[in-house]
Design an enzyme around this catalytic site. Structure first.
Site, PDB file in Angstrom:
ATOM      1  N   ASP A 187      39.959  43.442  53.272  1.00 27.09           N
ATOM      2  CA  ASP A 187      38.497  43.571  52.440  1.00 27.09           C
ATOM      3  C   ASP A 187      38.325  45.115  53.025  1.00 27.09           C
ATOM      4  O   ASP A 187      37.254  44.970  54.067  1.00 27.09           O
ATOM      5  CB  ASP A 187      37.518  42.443  52.233  1.00 27.09           C
ATOM      6  N   LYS A 212      31.934  49.125  43.994  1.00 25.31           N
ATOM      7  CA  LYS A 212      30.984  48.673  44.715  1.00 25.31           C
ATOM      8  C   LYS A 212      31.322  51.167  45.206  1.00 25.31           C
ATOM      9  O   LYS A 212      31.148  52.050  43.991  1.00 25.31           O
ATOM     10  CB  LYS A 212      31.431  48.620  46.349  1.00 25.31           C
TER      11      LYS A 212
HETATM   12  C1  PLP Z   1      31.019  42.521  46.268  1.00 20.30           C
HETATM   13  C2  PLP Z   1      32.074  42.536  47.012  1.00 20.30           C
HETATM   14  C3  PLP Z   1      32.508  41.558  47.142  1.00 20.30           C
HETATM   15  C4  PLP Z   1      33.216  40.570  45.403  1.00 20.30           C
HETATM   16  O1  PLP Z   1      33.488  41.728  44.713  1.00 20.30           O
HETATM   17  P1  PLP Z   1      32.643  42.103  42.845  1.00 20.30           P
HETATM   18  O2  PLP Z   1      33.401  42.984  42.273  1.00 20.30           O
HETATM   19  O3  PLP Z   1      31.335  41.309  42.718  1.00 20.30           O
HETATM   20  O4  PLP Z   1      34.104  40.751  42.336  1.00 20.30           O
HETATM   21  C5  PLP Z   1      34.095  41.246  47.397  1.00 20.30           C
HETATM   22  N1  PLP Z   1      33.983  41.486  48.924  1.00 20.30           N
HETATM   23  C6  PLP Z   1      33.110  42.608  49.262  1.00 20.30           C
HETATM   24  C7  PLP Z   1      32.587  42.462  50.293  1.00 20.30           C
HETATM   25  C8  PLP Z   1      32.331  43.333  47.934  1.00 20.30           C
HETATM   26  O5  PLP Z   1      31.132  43.406  48.802  1.00 20.30           O
END
Ligand code: PLP
Length: 399
Positions: A187, A212
């Site tokens: 991620d 984000k």
């Molecule tokens: C926000 C976030 C997610 C989840 O993503 P969404 O777009 O809110 O479903 C997954 N991993 C990280 C590191 C995040 O900050």
């Protein structure tokens, strides 16, 4: 633009032009929002050929759409991957990836410090399908090895991890995954490909919550997966098609627009974050600051080796615990009290009661998310104003 050599182009150029440049059908400079659920076939044979894969073409927006395709193409370029697939949220991307690699009876090994939604998917939801998420401290390589057995189907890490910003060694994790013939999934939400390119460090699959930094403006929820063409084809053909977690053409367009400024935004996020981190580090009401760019960060050396910069997220431990943190969050004027991150606007939140409230009390303790931990997403305002704001809010705390 059709002649741009994508292999040679630098990152900022790819951000601006990587979605394919001028729309071939109309000449539009900005990729049109192809707001259509379905696509007409020229005749019955054309339709049958597209379905059988003999001809390329669009059928139905759950399976593919030109605006989504522009985003996917660009994300693949930026991460240095063969192909990408966009989803309606980061969680849709993460859940589809795990379901594509595991079936009931299987397990996978992951970091124990994760985004709260990912943690609850791994320990609450997937176990209902008899898929076991084994969360371990992935900064400790021996612990990872010990958790892998012959039913382990992938290794999953978040680095830097939300919200404590601990860093896992991606190259070392990739070696462990290779040894056990399982893919390493990273991620990369916090770093974006501007600061960290996990595929070049040996990872197999990269995931983003594009909500984000990729979108960057706090107006879109979305996810993206980047990997090998064959894997992405399978993910699209079986999991996106059947589970249906697609991104809308409008949201795909917003992300393509956001990406145009990714390089300049990330540079400024980082410049501001370093200054904020240094200000907090020497503040008498602050116990500890977590930022991978500080020499005091426990994995600073690894961060330097695998990242070209340290991003815009800063967490810190405030003296006086939760009460002091609440006072701070209620006293800031420029920082907005809100979850999410990576926006133009600076945001402040309390992981233990907000983004990470899916963790049990013991689990919070185990991964070091204390009641006094405050997380900042440092935005693009003038950094003097951000520091003044934190300074006046910290002054209001009596400890
Ligand atoms: C926000 C976030 C997610 C989840 O993503 P969404 O777009 O809110 O479903 C997954 N991993 C990280 C590191 C995040 O900050």
């Amino acid at each position: 633009m059709a002649h741009l050599n994508f292999k040679k182009a630098h990152f900022a150029t790819l951000c601006v032009h990587g979605s394919g440049g001028v729309d071939e059908a109309t000449g539009a400079l900005s990729i049109p929002i192809y707001q259509s659920s379905t696509f007409a076939f020229k005749n019955a044979k054309h339709g049958a050929d597209i379905f059988s894969g003999e001809q390329e073409g669009y059928v139905y927006t759950r399976i593919g759409n030109p605006t989504q395709a522009a985003l996917e193409k660009e994300m693949a370029f930026l991460e240095g991957g063969e192909a990408a697939l966009a989803f309606g949220s980061g969680m849709a991307a993460i859940s589809s990836v795990i379901l594509s690699l595991c079936q009931s009876g299987d397990n996978f090994v992951s970091s124990d410090t994760l985004y709260g939604g990912t943690h609850s998917l791994f320990v609450d939801t997937l176990p209902r399908l008899a898929i076991e998420g084994r969360e371990v401290n992935t900064t400790n390589l021996e612990t990872i090895e010990a958790a892998i057995d012959d039913k382990t189907r992938l290794l999953y890490i978040e680095s830097p991890a939300n919200p404590t910003l601990i860093v896992s060694d991606i190259r070392a994790c990739a070696k462990i995954a290779q040894k056990h013939h399982i893919p390493l999934v990273v991620d990369n939400t916090f770093s974006t490909p501007f600061f960290q390119r996990p595929l070049e460090l040996g990872a197999d699959i990269v995931i983003h919550s594009a909500t984000k930094y990729i979108g960057g403006h706090g107006d879109t929820v979305a996810g993206v997966v980047i990997g090998k063409q064959e894997y992405i084809n399978n993910l699209r053909g079986n999991f996106l098609r059947d589970l249906g977690g697609i991104i809308s053409p409008l949201n795909a367009w917003l992300l393509v627009r956001g990406l145009k400024t990714l390089a300049v935004r990330m540079e400024r996020h980082q410049q501001n974050a370093i200054k904020v981190a240094k200000f907090l580090q020497f503040h008498p009401k602050v116990e500890q600051v977590w930022y991978p760019g500080l020499a005091t960060h426990p994995q600073h050396e690894i961060a330097k080796q695998q990242m070209s910069g340290f991003g815009g997220m800063v967490s810190f431990e405030i003296k006086g615990g939760r009460k002091a943190g609440e006072k701070l969050m209620n006293s800031v004027k420029i920082f907005t009290l809100a979850v999410s991150l990576g926006d133009v606007d600076s945001l402040i939140e309390h992981p233990a009661s907000m983004t990470h409230s899916t963790y049990s009390e013991e689990a919070l303790k185990e991964v070091g998310i204390s009641q006094g931990l405050v997380r900042l997403s440092v935005g693009l305002e003038d950094v003097h104003d951000l520091i003044d704001d934190l300074s006046q809010a910290l002054r209001k705390i009596n400890i």
